[in-house]
Design a protein around this motif. Sequence first.
Motif, mmCIF file in Angstrom:
data_model
loop_
_atom_site.group_PDB
_atom_site.id
_atom_site.type_symbol
_atom_site.label_atom_id
_atom_site.label_comp_id
_atom_site.label_asym_id
_atom_site.label_seq_id
_atom_site.Cartn_x
_atom_site.Cartn_y
_atom_site.Cartn_z
ATOM 1 N N LYS A 118 0.730 -1.341 -0.025
ATOM 2 C CA LYS A 118 -0.201 -0.010 -0.204
ATOM 3 C C LYS A 118 0.831 1.453 -0.122
ATOM 4 O O LYS A 118 1.751 1.379 0.426
ATOM 5 C CB LYS A 118 -0.910 -0.091 1.243
ATOM 6 N N VAL A 119 0.205 2.369 -0.610
ATOM 7 C CA VAL A 119 0.989 3.655 -0.622
ATOM 8 C C VAL A 119 0.272 4.475 0.507
ATOM 9 O O VAL A 119 -0.939 4.593 0.384
ATOM 10 C CB VAL A 119 0.892 4.466 -1.968
ATOM 11 N N TYR A 120 1.112 5.107 1.403
ATOM 12 C CA TYR A 120 0.499 5.929 2.420
ATOM 13 C C TYR A 120 0.748 7.484 2.119
ATOM 14 O O TYR A 120 1.946 7.742 1.822
ATOM 15 C CB TYR A 120 1.179 5.532 3.820
ATOM 16 N N ALA A 121 -0.424 8.006 2.139
ATOM 17 C CA ALA A 121 -0.242 9.626 2.095
ATOM 18 C C ALA A 121 -0.446 10.219 3.452
ATOM 19 O O ALA A 121 -0.998 9.732 4.145
ATOM 20 C CB ALA A 121 -1.417 10.097 1.319
ATOM 21 N N VAL A 122 0.733 11.003 3.797
ATOM 22 C CA VAL A 122 0.777 11.783 4.875
ATOM 23 C C VAL A 122 0.755 13.267 4.711
ATOM 24 O O VAL A 122 0.970 13.890 3.666
ATOM 25 C CB VAL A 122 2.187 11.318 5.643
ATOM 26 N N GLU A 123 0.310 13.913 5.671
ATOM 27 C CA GLU A 123 0.032 15.419 5.394
ATOM 28 C C GLU A 123 1.528 16.206 5.305
ATOM 29 O O GLU A 123 2.353 15.884 6.066
ATOM 30 C CB GLU A 123 -0.766 15.852 6.791
ATOM 31 N N GLU A 124 1.262 17.226 4.414
ATOM 32 C CA GLU A 124 2.259 17.970 4.073
ATOM 33 C C GLU A 124 1.845 19.463 4.278
ATOM 34 O O GLU A 124 1.108 19.914 3.307
ATOM 35 C CB GLU A 124 2.808 17.714 2.638
ATOM 36 N N PRO A 125 2.369 20.153 5.314
ATOM 37 C CA PRO A 125 3.514 19.939 6.201
ATOM 38 C C PRO A 125 2.832 18.927 7.226
ATOM 39 O O PRO A 125 1.684 18.556 7.163
ATOM 40 C CB PRO A 125 3.749 21.179 6.857
ATOM 41 N N GLY A 126 3.861 18.206 7.934
ATOM 42 C CA GLY A 126 3.136 17.198 8.921
ATOM 43 C C GLY A 126 4.364 16.830 10.010
ATOM 44 O O GLY A 126 5.580 17.237 9.727
ATOM 45 N N TYR A 127 3.841 15.888 11.027
ATOM 46 C CA TYR A 127 4.669 15.188 11.857
ATOM 47 C C TYR A 127 5.675 14.424 11.268
ATOM 48 O O TYR A 127 5.229 13.325 10.951
ATOM 49 C CB TYR A 127 3.848 14.667 13.080
ATOM 50 N N GLY A 128 6.986 14.738 11.278
ATOM 51 C CA GLY A 128 8.013 14.144 10.473
ATOM 52 C C GLY A 128 8.088 12.644 11.013
ATOM 53 O O GLY A 128 8.592 11.737 10.094
ATOM 54 N N LYS A 129 8.005 12.123 12.211
ATOM 55 C CA LYS A 129 8.150 11.048 12.924
ATOM 56 C C LYS A 129 7.209 10.074 12.243
ATOM 57 O O LYS A 129 7.545 8.778 11.725
ATOM 58 C CB LYS A 129 7.881 11.043 14.399
ATOM 59 N N ILE A 130 5.887 10.517 11.790
ATOM 60 C CA ILE A 130 5.060 9.566 10.986
ATOM 61 C C ILE A 130 5.672 8.894 9.784
ATOM 62 O O ILE A 130 5.579 7.729 9.479
ATOM 63 C CB ILE A 130 3.537 9.977 10.840
ATOM 64 N N ARG A 131 6.136 9.916 8.976
ATOM 65 C CA ARG A 131 6.828 9.516 7.827
ATOM 66 C C ARG A 131 7.673 8.639 7.915
ATOM 67 O O ARG A 131 8.069 7.586 7.212
ATOM 68 C CB ARG A 131 7.110 10.795 6.957
#
Length: 342
Positions: free
Chosen positions: A73-86
């Motif tokens: 799966k491809v995960y989309a993370v918020e930009e900007p966002g909490y870097g640890k999640i990425r």
Amino acid sequence: FSVWSRLQREVMLDFGEALLAPLPNRGIPELRQAIAGHLAAFRGMRVDPENILIGAGTDFLYNLLIQLLGREKVYAVEEPGYGKIRKIYAAGGVKTVSAAMDDRGVLPESLGSADVLHISPSHHFPTGIVTPVSRRRELLDWANRGEKWIIEDDYDSEFRFDAHPVPAMQSLDDGGRVIYMNSFSKSLAPSIRISYMVLPAGLMAAFQQKLGFYSCTVPSFEQYTLARFLSRGFFEKHINRMRKFYKNRRNAVVSLLEKCSFSDKLTIQEQDAGLHFLLNVATSLSDQSLTEKLAALGIRVRALSSYYHDQSEDLHCLVINYSGLKEERLSAALAAISGELA
């Protein structure tokens, strides 16, 4: 702390050696029931306790989700966002892409090839954006059309200062596409590593079939203590006290900023939710220079630009986490730096 200690003593006396027995892999029923009651009271959510999974911190739960949903799966993370999640997703071997945002939250049209969206709609970090119901429904439509998944990270949701919080996406979800996550580490103490997620019923069945061999990672002693803390109303009282404390702290910090000699160069954004706000600074200093000067004066803050993964230009905006900010130190720092900003 005294109430927590008393409840721990009660649990020791009531359960004794039974605390050493194996646990259900989802967590003890008493705690899952207490969490369901808490979500109903605080977030208006109707949750089956059987679909709640307890884990030692959200980091652990994220890794379970990677295994459950699949590494393809491809995960989309918020930009900007909490870097640890990425970083967690990258360490778990999955591809991440950036989800662009406007002033209403994640843009559905920016999700492209993503299969999973990780989102914090109730109070985005670091911008403080609260995603309105209309945008939440757009994102739910995206998930339902393509059989995608949304991970709703409700971090910080207890610390809202307005009277009408927006409903959780999980409570708007009719298609079983939202995985709700939250933690007690921020609201109680970082050392209390108890987090949980609410899985759609079908996904919980898949978890039990595919990953049911995992043991619960939170000791029964802590689970029974938290269950009593929640069910007897102590958590609600604690949150109400902390809301008042943090609101007073926020107001004191805002007052210092409004009264400083260069207040005309400062603009405060997003004050009404969570434990941080944004501070725009009209300055010729680079973001790095500004944060370094403040750090030298004992004020450690980060620039909003540092939370972007795909860009690095100066935004002249600071992320002010006021929960641990001392007014005396801030007052001295504002006086010391006034010559460069006034």
